[in-house]
Design a protein around this motif. Structure first.
Motif, PDB file in Angstrom:
ATOM      1  N   TYR A 196      29.887  43.262  43.548  1.00 46.19           N
ATOM      2  CA  TYR A 196      29.874  42.422  42.336  1.00 46.19           C
ATOM      3  C   TYR A 196      30.785  41.199  42.526  1.00 46.19           C
ATOM      4  O   TYR A 196      30.462  40.092  42.103  1.00 46.19           O
ATOM      5  N   THR A 202      28.078  32.891  43.918  1.00 41.86           N
ATOM      6  CA  THR A 202      27.550  31.988  42.895  1.00 41.86           C
ATOM      7  C   THR A 202      28.535  30.857  42.624  1.00 41.86           C
ATOM      8  O   THR A 202      28.174  29.683  42.640  1.00 41.86           O
ATOM      9  N   LYS A 203      29.793  31.236  42.384  1.00 37.85           N
ATOM     10  CA  LYS A 203      30.791  30.222  42.014  1.00 37.85           C
ATOM     11  C   LYS A 203      31.030  29.233  43.155  1.00 37.85           C
ATOM     12  O   LYS A 203      31.181  28.046  42.920  1.00 37.85           O
ATOM     13  N   HIS A 240      37.497  37.143  35.190  1.00 41.29           N
ATOM     14  CA  HIS A 240      36.380  38.059  35.451  1.00 41.29           C
ATOM     15  C   HIS A 240      36.970  39.429  35.757  1.00 41.29           C
ATOM     16  O   HIS A 240      37.728  39.573  36.717  1.00 41.29           O
ATOM     17  N   SER A 272      29.137  38.837  44.921  1.00 42.17           N
ATOM     18  CA  SER A 272      28.046  38.083  44.315  1.00 42.17           C
ATOM     19  C   SER A 272      28.604  37.005  43.368  1.00 42.17           C
ATOM     20  O   SER A 272      28.114  35.864  43.359  1.00 42.17           O
ATOM     21  N   LEU A 273      29.659  37.339  42.625  1.00 41.31           N
ATOM     22  CA  LEU A 273      30.278  36.344  41.735  1.00 41.31           C
ATOM     23  C   LEU A 273      30.783  35.148  42.548  1.00 41.31           C
ATOM     24  O   LEU A 273      30.530  33.987  42.210  1.00 41.31           O
TER      25      LEU A 273
END
Ligand code: G5P
Length: 224
Positions: free
Chosen positions: A204, A211-212, A191, A207-208
């Motif tokens: 960002y 989620t992960k 990423h 947030s990634l």
């Protein structure tokens, strides 16, 4: 038992790997292992490994792969049972393949920061040599100018952070990192984040990871 989460962060010198890693470790409770910090600790303590890597680190040259893997992989073994984040390792394809033989990473963050930004940041960077604590006169200045916050000892600036040396370091980073980035891209775990300010990139990444790690919960050990 919850599945462990294993991540790495890559980026050129001054890209903010250390700054972002600390935020990730604090926010998500990952064990955080910085190769640069680990090497500098060994140098300061004059351990056998520290003496071996001193010349490379002081000149900002890459420590040879066989030395680096011999130092880092046993450290990771000590973290078995924990989720972790690696900062600055692996840096070469050789290191990435050695790591890959033992652990499958879940996620790799790659920071793309413009050269002019890196140049400005690093020329503004001051370091407490004994601990490796890093300050930036604009972004995170020490409480007292020129002095380490904890010990009050003087801060120094690396010759390698001066613009003429920096260009060569960045070029070298790009060449060495490309096959590593390609490897992680091919594994579907890379990423990339671009920008000039850590504070703008951070949401960002946050947030990634939310989620992960939500879909792949980790243990909740404390950051080092
Ligand atoms: P390191 O310690 O891994 P570098 O050179 O890759 O060293 P460096 O320079 O520590 O990485 P960084 O961690 O990417 O940079 O960035 P940072 O320290 O967080 O931020 C840089 C500066 O910018 C700081 O002053 C910070 O406060 C500021 N900053 C951050 N964000 C912002 C922002 O948004 N705005 C502003 N204005 N400032 C900001 O490795 C050291 C040496 O160890 C050896 C090598 O010799 C290497 O040179 N080594 C290895 N050798 C072989 N293989 C490996 N895997 C090795 N790992 C380390």
């Amino acid at each position: 038992m919850a599945k462990l989460f294993r991540a790495a962060i890559m980026g050129p010198p001054g890209s903010g790997k250390g700054t972002i890693s600390k935020r990730i470790a604090q926010s998500f409770g990952l064990q955080y292992l910085s190769s640069g910090h680990f090497l500098r600790e060994g140098i300061a303590a004059k351990t056998e490994a520290g003496l071996l890597v001193k010349t490379y680190v002081e000149r900002s040259m890459l420590v040879p792969d066989h030395v680096m893997t011999r130092l880092m992989l046993p450290r990771l073994e000590q973290l078995s049972g924990h989720s972790w984040l690696l900062d600055g390792f692996p840096r070469t394809l050789g290191q990435a393949l050695a790591l890959n033989n033992l652990y499958q990473l879940d996620l790799v963050i790659s920071l793309n920061i413009p050269y002019e930004t890196l140049k400005d940041r690093l020329s503004d960077r001051w370091i407490h040599p004994a601990s490796g604590r890093v300050y930036n006169m604009g972004f995170n200045p020490p409480q007292v100018q020129g002095k380490d916050d904890i010990t009050g000892e003087p801060l120094i600036q690396h010759d390698d952070d001066k613009p003429e040396a920096l260009m060569a370091r960045l070029r070298h980073y790009k060449d060495v990192a490309k096959p590593v980035i390609d490897l992680y891209k091919s594994q579907g775990i890379l990423h990339s984040f671009s920008g000039t300010e850590t504070d703008r990139i951070w949401p960002y990444i946050n947030s990634l990871l939310s989620t992960k790690m939500h879909t792949q919960p980790s243990d909740t050990c404390q950051a080092q």
